[in-house]
Design a protein around this motif. Sequence first.
Motif, PDB file in Angstrom:
ATOM      1  N   GLY A   1       0.801  -1.215   0.000  1.00  0.00           N
ATOM      2  CA  GLY A   1       0.000   0.000   0.000  1.00  0.00           C
ATOM      3  C   GLY A   1       0.837   1.270   0.000  1.00  0.00           C
ATOM      4  O   GLY A   1       0.409   2.308   0.512  1.00  0.00           O
ATOM      5  N   LYS A   2       2.007   1.191  -0.589  1.00  0.00           N
ATOM      6  CA  LYS A   2       2.884   2.369  -0.662  1.00  0.00           C
ATOM      7  C   LYS A   2       3.203   2.721  -2.114  1.00  0.00           C
ATOM      8  O   LYS A   2       3.413   1.842  -2.938  1.00  0.00           O
ATOM      9  N   PHE A   3       3.221   4.019  -2.398  1.00  0.00           N
ATOM     10  CA  PHE A   3       3.745   4.506  -3.668  1.00  0.00           C
ATOM     11  C   PHE A   3       5.258   4.436  -3.592  1.00  0.00           C
ATOM     12  O   PHE A   3       5.854   4.777  -2.573  1.00  0.00           O
ATOM     13  N   ILE A   4       5.900   4.009  -4.666  1.00  0.00           N
ATOM     14  CA  ILE A   4       7.356   3.906  -4.734  1.00  0.00           C
ATOM     15  C   ILE A   4       7.858   4.966  -5.709  1.00  0.00           C
ATOM     16  O   ILE A   4       7.307   5.137  -6.798  1.00  0.00           O
ATOM     17  N   LYS A   5       8.920   5.654  -5.326  1.00  0.00           N
ATOM     18  CA  LYS A   5       9.494   6.706  -6.174  1.00  0.00           C
ATOM     19  C   LYS A   5      10.078   6.077  -7.435  1.00  0.00           C
ATOM     20  O   LYS A   5      10.875   5.152  -7.374  1.00  0.00           O
ATOM     21  N   GLU A   6       9.657   6.605  -8.557  1.00  0.00           N
ATOM     22  CA  GLU A   6      10.172   6.159  -9.843  1.00  0.00           C
ATOM     23  C   GLU A   6      11.113   7.206 -10.438  1.00  0.00           C
ATOM     24  O   GLU A   6      12.020   6.893 -11.184  1.00  0.00           O
ATOM     25  N   LEU A   7      10.879   8.473 -10.075  1.00  0.00           N
ATOM     26  CA  LEU A   7      11.674   9.570 -10.609  1.00  0.00           C
ATOM     27  C   LEU A   7      11.656  10.719  -9.613  1.00  0.00           C
ATOM     28  O   LEU A   7      10.614  11.010  -9.019  1.00  0.00           O
ATOM     29  N   GLY A   8      12.780  11.361  -9.442  1.00  0.00           N
ATOM     30  CA  GLY A   8      12.825  12.552  -8.599  1.00  0.00           C
ATOM     31  C   GLY A   8      13.749  12.404  -7.410  1.00  0.00           C
ATOM     32  O   GLY A   8      14.457  11.408  -7.257  1.00  0.00           O
ATOM     33  N   ASN A   9      13.711  13.425  -6.551  1.00  0.00           N
ATOM     34  CA  ASN A   9      14.623  13.496  -5.412  1.00  0.00           C
ATOM     35  C   ASN A   9      13.926  13.371  -4.069  1.00  0.00           C
ATOM     36  O   ASN A   9      14.530  13.599  -3.037  1.00  0.00           O
ATOM     37  N   GLY A  10      12.663  13.035  -4.064  1.00  0.00           N
ATOM     38  CA  GLY A  10      11.906  12.917  -2.813  1.00  0.00           C
ATOM     39  C   GLY A  10      12.196  11.613  -2.101  1.00  0.00           C
ATOM     40  O   GLY A  10      13.060  10.835  -2.494  1.00  0.00           O
ATOM     41  N   GLN A  11      11.415  11.386  -1.036  1.00  0.00           N
ATOM     42  CA  GLN A  11      11.640  10.167  -0.264  1.00  0.00           C
ATOM     43  C   GLN A  11      11.294   8.936  -1.107  1.00  0.00           C
ATOM     44  O   GLN A  11      10.560   9.020  -2.088  1.00  0.00           O
ATOM     45  N   ALA A  12      11.833   7.797  -0.718  1.00  0.00           N
ATOM     46  CA  ALA A  12      11.769   6.574  -1.521  1.00  0.00           C
ATOM     47  C   ALA A  12      10.356   6.021  -1.680  1.00  0.00           C
ATOM     48  O   ALA A  12      10.023   5.471  -2.729  1.00  0.00           O
ATOM     49  N   ASP A  13       9.519   6.155  -0.658  1.00  0.00           N
ATOM     50  CA  ASP A  13       8.153   5.653  -0.750  1.00  0.00           C
ATOM     51  C   ASP A  13       7.227   6.550   0.056  1.00  0.00           C
ATOM     52  O   ASP A  13       7.668   7.360   0.860  1.00  0.00           O
TER      53      ASP A  13
ATOM     54  N   ALA B   1     -19.044   4.790  -3.268  1.00  0.00           N
ATOM     55  CA  ALA B   1     -18.278   5.842  -2.598  1.00  0.00           C
ATOM     56  C   ALA B   1     -16.787   5.528  -2.695  1.00  0.00           C
ATOM     57  O   ALA B   1     -16.379   4.369  -2.679  1.00  0.00           O
ATOM     58  N   SER B   2     -15.992   6.585  -2.801  1.00  0.00           N
ATOM     59  CA  SER B   2     -14.540   6.381  -2.910  1.00  0.00           C
ATOM     60  C   SER B   2     -13.990   5.866  -1.582  1.00  0.00           C
ATOM     61  O   SER B   2     -14.532   6.128  -0.511  1.00  0.00           O
ATOM     62  N   GLN B   3     -12.913   5.111  -1.704  1.00  0.00           N
ATOM     63  CA  GLN B   3     -12.232   4.581  -0.526  1.00  0.00           C
ATOM     64  C   GLN B   3     -10.786   5.044  -0.543  1.00  0.00           C
ATOM     65  O   GLN B   3     -10.147   5.098  -1.595  1.00  0.00           O
ATOM     66  N   THR B   4     -10.293   5.361   0.631  1.00  0.00           N
ATOM     67  CA  THR B   4      -8.896   5.728   0.763  1.00  0.00           C
ATOM     68  C   THR B   4      -8.047   4.504   0.452  1.00  0.00           C
ATOM     69  O   THR B   4      -8.329   3.400   0.928  1.00  0.00           O
ATOM     70  N   ALA B   5      -7.020   4.715  -0.362  1.00  0.00           N
ATOM     71  CA  ALA B   5      -6.166   3.609  -0.794  1.00  0.00           C
ATOM     72  C   ALA B   5      -5.482   2.955   0.406  1.00  0.00           C
ATOM     73  O   ALA B   5      -4.966   3.637   1.286  1.00  0.00           O
ATOM     74  N   ALA B   6      -5.524   1.657   0.419  1.00  0.00           N
ATOM     75  CA  ALA B   6      -4.852   0.849   1.439  1.00  0.00           C
ATOM     76  C   ALA B   6      -4.320  -0.387   0.729  1.00  0.00           C
ATOM     77  O   ALA B   6      -4.569  -0.585  -0.460  1.00  0.00           O
ATOM     78  N   ALA B   7      -3.595  -1.219   1.465  1.00  0.00           N
ATOM     79  CA  ALA B   7      -3.033  -2.409   0.839  1.00  0.00           C
ATOM     80  C   ALA B   7      -4.127  -3.270   0.208  1.00  0.00           C
ATOM     81  O   ALA B   7      -3.923  -3.860  -0.841  1.00  0.00           O
ATOM     82  N   ASN B   8      -5.312  -3.325   0.848  1.00  0.00           N
ATOM     83  CA  ASN B   8      -6.430  -4.110   0.334  1.00  0.00           C
ATOM     84  C   ASN B   8      -7.720  -3.306   0.438  1.00  0.00           C
ATOM     85  O   ASN B   8      -8.009  -2.742   1.491  1.00  0.00           O
ATOM     86  N   LEU B   9      -8.482  -3.274  -0.651  1.00  0.00           N
ATOM     87  CA  LEU B   9      -9.744  -2.547  -0.703  1.00  0.00           C
ATOM     88  C   LEU B   9     -10.860  -3.499  -1.113  1.00  0.00           C
ATOM     89  O   LEU B   9     -10.623  -4.468  -1.829  1.00  0.00           O
TER      90      LEU B   9
END
Length: 196
Positions: free
Chosen positions: A101-113, A128-136
């Motif tokens: 459930g984490k975004f991983i950096k593909e490009l740039g200088n920010g934090q890794a995830d 209704a929309s759901q907040t992204a989590a490892a499982n939805l």
Amino acid sequence: MKKLILAAVALVITFSVAQAQTSTSGVKVKVNVELNPFQSIEIGSGVVPGAAPAGYDDAVTLRYKTAADYKHGVDTLVQRQLKVSSVGSGYRVKAALSSGGKFIKELGNGQADYDASQLLEIAVGGKASQTAAANLDFGPFGQTSDAGSSVLDQELDVKYIGKPLNEDTVKKLLGNGGKDSKAVYTVDVVYTIAAN
């Protein structure tokens, strides 16, 4: 003699026809129709063929370009992105996000995830929309868990919502990059189908 032969042939033909008509043994065949419950999920007709990178069925990009985008968030609606069939019951669409459930950096200088719940919401099929989590879990679709809620090739819209980002979040994601450095973070979303 010819008359006798013709009469004999006529008699044999008459006897054969009579015998064929009185012999009524037929054959009987039992035909069965078997209906098996099943479920499937695939990419729908709203996806542009060939637009996704290799190994993916589709790709969605949420772009923050203006102050309003950062303050209010951004969204993309992909009409008819998913196509589902559920024979024998109603269904639920489930989603699993890669990397726990984490975004991983593909490009740039920010934090890794970065935690997807801080960046993304997803809405499937008008739910209704759901907040992204490892499982939805999006559902239920259909009022019952029996055959009365069966669907074939039902296409569902999916909406991806990039949340508003405050200055702190922007600093973490962009890092120490200059004005010409963009950051790209990515997460895989894998959709599955389950019975109600």
